[in-house]
Design a protein around this motif. Sequence first.
Motif, mmCIF file in Angstrom:
data_model
loop_
_atom_site.group_PDB
_atom_site.id
_atom_site.type_symbol
_atom_site.label_atom_id
_atom_site.label_comp_id
_atom_site.label_asym_id
_atom_site.label_seq_id
_atom_site.Cartn_x
_atom_site.Cartn_y
_atom_site.Cartn_z
ATOM 1 N N ASN A 163 45.505 36.397 43.280
ATOM 2 C CA ASN A 163 45.540 37.231 42.090
ATOM 3 C C ASN A 163 46.953 37.094 41.517
ATOM 4 O O ASN A 163 47.936 37.185 42.241
ATOM 5 C CB ASN A 163 45.258 38.687 42.444
ATOM 6 N N THR B 103 44.633 34.328 37.804
ATOM 7 C CA THR B 103 44.736 33.669 39.108
ATOM 8 C C THR B 103 45.863 32.648 39.073
ATOM 9 O O THR B 103 46.181 32.088 38.020
ATOM 10 C CB THR B 103 43.434 32.928 39.484
ATOM 11 N N ASN C 137 44.981 39.406 48.874
ATOM 12 C CA ASN C 137 45.232 39.102 47.463
ATOM 13 C C ASN C 137 44.496 37.862 46.984
ATOM 14 O O ASN C 137 45.004 37.093 46.189
ATOM 15 C CB ASN C 137 46.738 38.950 47.240
ATOM 16 N N GLU D 14 41.152 37.729 45.598
ATOM 17 C CA GLU D 14 39.908 38.210 44.988
ATOM 18 C C GLU D 14 38.988 37.092 44.517
ATOM 19 O O GLU D 14 37.775 37.147 44.718
ATOM 20 C CB GLU D 14 40.257 39.121 43.804
ATOM 21 N N TRP D 15 39.520 36.043 43.917
ATOM 22 C CA TRP D 15 38.717 34.953 43.367
ATOM 23 C C TRP D 15 38.533 33.792 44.342
ATOM 24 O O TRP D 15 37.677 32.933 44.146
ATOM 25 C CB TRP D 15 39.387 34.390 42.122
ATOM 26 N N GLN E 58 38.547 32.919 52.472
ATOM 27 C CA GLN E 58 38.049 34.281 52.788
ATOM 28 C C GLN E 58 37.766 34.432 54.267
ATOM 29 O O GLN E 58 37.421 33.561 54.960
ATOM 30 C CB GLN E 58 36.788 34.576 51.987
#
Length: 149
Positions: A44, A119, A141, A143-144, A149
């Motif tokens: 982010n 981003t 941090n 998110e996208w 992940q």
Amino acid sequence: MQKVIIPEEVSISLRKDMERIWDIRQPYWYPLFDCSREDLIAFNSEYIESEEKLKEIITLLKHHGVEQVIEFLETGGTYNLQVSNLYPYYYYNGDFTGSEGFWTSQNMDWIIYASHEGTITFGGEWLINKIKPLWSDWKSNLEWDTKNQ
């Protein structure tokens, strides 16, 4: 921020090399569009856009031997700049430019991409391996990001 304009014929060749090396197939890149490369991490932008992180990024690049940076802006400009003048953000010094950008060096073993969606993507195994231990809260941090992940 002093920049030197790269002539169009050189810029076109450099951009083609960057797109081939980093699997950039759309005007926008990861995480907005998928990419086959795995050595990427997309944060982010609020997490990255600070003077402290900017200094850390520049220090990492300098320790890797980077002196010159190639800047490709969505507006069409391509520039050479000293690594100490790197500012890889969608907002330049607090001013909205409306221009996405890519930053890399002549050997293209790393890349930074700032998007209009908030981003900032880093690419290059060596760079990611330096960033993760430096920023211990990096996992919160992403998110996208779909690769970390």
